[in-house]
Design a protein around this motif. Structure first.
Motif, PDB file in Angstrom:
ATOM      1  N   TYR A 195       0.820  -1.211   0.000  1.00  0.00           N
ATOM      2  CA  TYR A 195       0.000   0.000   0.000  1.00  0.00           C
ATOM      3  C   TYR A 195       0.856   1.265   0.000  1.00  0.00           C
ATOM      4  O   TYR A 195       0.417   2.334   0.434  1.00  0.00           O
ATOM      5  N   ASP A 196       2.067   1.148  -0.522  1.00  0.00           N
ATOM      6  CA  ASP A 196       2.954   2.312  -0.591  1.00  0.00           C
ATOM      7  C   ASP A 196       2.348   3.441  -1.419  1.00  0.00           C
ATOM      8  O   ASP A 196       2.694   4.613  -1.222  1.00  0.00           O
ATOM      9  N   PHE A 197       1.449   3.080  -2.358  1.00  0.00           N
ATOM     10  CA  PHE A 197       0.834   4.111  -3.195  1.00  0.00           C
ATOM     11  C   PHE A 197      -0.076   5.025  -2.369  1.00  0.00           C
ATOM     12  O   PHE A 197      -0.397   6.136  -2.786  1.00  0.00           O
ATOM     13  N   ILE A 198      -0.494   4.556  -1.180  1.00  0.00           N
ATOM     14  CA  ILE A 198      -1.297   5.394  -0.286  1.00  0.00           C
ATOM     15  C   ILE A 198      -0.387   6.289   0.552  1.00  0.00           C
ATOM     16  O   ILE A 198      -0.676   7.459   0.785  1.00  0.00           O
ATOM     17  N   GLY A 199       0.715   5.730   0.985  1.00  0.00           N
ATOM     18  CA  GLY A 199       1.662   6.455   1.834  1.00  0.00           C
ATOM     19  C   GLY A 199       2.632   5.471   2.445  1.00  0.00           C
ATOM     20  O   GLY A 199       2.493   4.248   2.282  1.00  0.00           O
ATOM     21  N   SER A 200       3.625   5.966   3.152  1.00  0.00           N
ATOM     22  CA  SER A 200       4.561   5.066   3.821  1.00  0.00           C
ATOM     23  C   SER A 200       3.841   4.280   4.907  1.00  0.00           C
ATOM     24  O   SER A 200       2.749   4.655   5.344  1.00  0.00           O
ATOM     25  N   ASN A 201       4.461   3.198   5.363  1.00  0.00           N
ATOM     26  CA  ASN A 201       3.847   2.390   6.426  1.00  0.00           C
ATOM     27  C   ASN A 201       3.515   3.240   7.652  1.00  0.00           C
ATOM     28  O   ASN A 201       2.432   3.123   8.231  1.00  0.00           O
ATOM     29  N   TYR A 202       4.429   4.099   8.024  1.00  0.00           N
ATOM     30  CA  TYR A 202       4.217   4.943   9.204  1.00  0.00           C
ATOM     31  C   TYR A 202       3.082   5.930   8.977  1.00  0.00           C
ATOM     32  O   TYR A 202       2.201   6.093   9.835  1.00  0.00           O
TER      33      TYR A 202
END
Length: 554
Positions: free
Chosen positions: A155-162
């Protein structure tokens, strides 16, 4: 003339170029402010820790452990400093952290099938939460950052894991700011002194936060022993460290109920993290008030606080602009989704919400049940949480938001703070058995032995007999047919009506289905029948009446 047109063309081209440049600047701005840097961690040695499997469903890291109980609930014990706690949380429950995000994203895609709108929503949420990190304590950010190392990379396309996990902690707030989506509609209450059979404080609550059935499948009963503050327990889900329901080792409990909010313009401290701080650092109602007062929130919320030290409960009511304490000066308290304090109950938005939502009706039903049941016990509390009827025991259909049991609860929970006992529901919803945990025993444990159950089986409350009835099977049929309709499939409307005939929404579903198939006479009949039933909200009644007008003039 040609020169004039060329000049006009250059002007239009210039205006278009400036407009596109402004859009590009806006996009760059939104993307830049959407980015959230993780906290700086001097010692990341916890990342080298590895979990050890001790049986088919149990893992440990030092004194920390994670397991699936034979009750169906997951259980977890975490101790240490913030970043270390987060890393251990993530490593022990890595599969659940990933699966829960899958379930959450899948449900969002169901609710918002448009890919272009989802991309827009990504940047909107990012912009909306641009100041989120500034309003979250460093301790919470470090813990969330630790968990993020175990999150999925897909889901990196949404944002970083954090960034993603931090933003998920505001999901409850965003969900109830958009209350028309019906994501939240909780019920809680407490009794003490003469209203409890043994005079002790008893608290019950349903957490009706619905983000799809799969979201509620993997509930975690988490026991925290932080390096600072009090040990506490919460009912949570993979990757989430906030508190919706919980109790600490001092016998202080917190449950949260959403209230009417205006559409906010930006984020502040998520409600669940305010509740978490109260659990970790408060030992009585006054200390809980002081913690809540320190935080600015971007939605309105009621915190029902139960306190063994005070042997009573009170409600802290908080909006982005104000705060109040509701103390009934009695021996019981009830809470749904509207304010009751001297200040907040007079707000125009609260008065309107009471008229147009299901909150006041459910409040009256809750009061009626408490009056009928007599001196309260844990079993009676569970019975009330499972009640599916309307006022005066009227059959208002299964799943009606005006009922205490709306058949959407993530969990039901009961506390006895003086005894440090808590009961947590098992699936489905609050209808499965309620298993009991003794915090005195659990926080006195040193590690976990293989195949050792940590809940107290002698105190287990059996599953609701309703699960064995034809009515329950009919409700499952109703939910299946509703899902088929939402997915655009063909269904038998007679079977739909027969499965839940007293529920107004059954006829709304049938009417909308018939209307979509241009069967206007049939749709009109279904809508007219819906108006004869107990309708949960004014918004839904308005929808029915508008559809009736459309049937007359399709």
């Amino acid at each position: 003339m040609k020169k004039g047109w060329r000049k006009l063309g250059r002007i239009l081209l210039y205006i278009t170029g400036v407009f596109l440049l402004l859009i590009l600047i806006l996009v760059i701005y939104v993307v830049s402010v959407s980015h959230i840097d993780p906290p700086q961690i001097a010692d990341k040695s916890a990342l080298q820790l590895q979990r050890k499997q001790i049986d088919t469903s149990c893992y440990t890291i030092g004194n920390n452990w994670f397991r699936k109980s034979n009750s169906g609930l997951y259980e977890m014990y975490i101790e240490g400093k913030p970043f270390e706690r987060g890393v251990i949380y993530g490593k022990l429950s890595a599969e659940l952290v990933k699966r829960q995000e899958d379930n959450f994203v899948d449900q969002i895609k169901k609710m918002i099938p448009s890919q272009s709108y989802l991309r827009f929503l990504k940047y909107f949420v990012g912009w909306f939460n641009r100041n989120l990190a500034k309003n979250i304590a460093e301790e919470n950010k470090e813990e969330i950052y630790g968990i993020s190392f175990s999150a999925s990379d897909k889901y990196d396309f949404i944002g970083s894991n954090y960034e993603r996990i931090l933003n998920y902690h505001a999901a409850h707030d965003i969900g109830h700011a958009l209350q028309n989506m019906m994501l939240v509609g909780c019920t809680s209450f407490a009794t003490w002194d003469g209203r409890s059979a043994d005079s002790s404080l008893i608290i019950g609550r349903n957490f009706d936060f619905f983000v799809g059935d799969k979201f509620a499948e993997d509930k975690i009963v988490a026991f925290y022993h932080p390096d600072k503050g009090f040990p506490f327990m919460i009912v949570t889900w993979g990757g989430f460290t906030g508190a919706a329901s919980g109790m600490n080792a001092q016998g202080l409990t917190v449950t949260i109920n959403a209230d009417k909010s205006e559409i906010p313009t930006g984020s502040a401290t998520p409600v669940s993290l305010v509740a978490r701080e109260i659990l970790q650092y408060a030992s009585n109602i006054q200390e809980a008030w002081a913690i809540a007062k320190r935080h600015k929130m971007f939605v309105s919320e009621s915190f029902l606080i139960g306190s063994a030290a005070d042997n009573r409960a009170a409600i802290i009511e908080k909006t982005p602009d104000g705060m109040d304490m509701y103390d009934p000066h009695s021996n019981f308290i009830t809470c749904t989704n509207h304010f009751q304090g001297d200040t907040m109950r007079r707000l125009a938005s609260n008065i309107q919400w009471m008229k147009e939502s299901a909150s006041e009706y459910r409040y009256e039903r809750l009061s009626e049940l408490l009056q009928e049941s007599g001196p309260n016990t844990v079993q009676k509390t569970v019975n009330i949480l499972r009640d599916r009827y309307g006022l005066h025991n009227q059959n208002i259909g299964m799943g009606n938001e005006k009922a205490v049991n709306q058949f959407i609860a993530h969990h039901g929970i009961v506390f006895e703070p003086q005894k440090r006992l808590v009961w947590v529901s098992t699936a489905p919803w609050q209808l499965g058995k309620f298993v009991a945990y003794d915090l005195n025993k659990i926080f006195g444990m040193h590690g976990l032995q293989a195949n050792h159950e940590v809940y107290d089986s002698a105190l287990t409350i059996p599953a609701d007999p309703f699960l064995q009835t034809p009515d329950y099977q009919n409700f499952l049929t109703f939910r299946h047919l509703k899902s088929e309709i939402m997915d655009g499939k063909e269904v038998d409307l007679q079977q739909l009506v027969a499965s839940n005939p007293e529920f107004y929404h059954t006829y709304v579903l049938a009417g909308d289905y018939a209307f979509k198939h241009k069967q206007y006479a049939a749709a009109k009949q279904y809508y007219q029948t819906a108006l004869t039933k107990v309708i949960a909200t004014k918004g839904e009644e308005d929808h029915i009446r508008k559809q009736l007008e459309k049937c007359e003039h399709p």
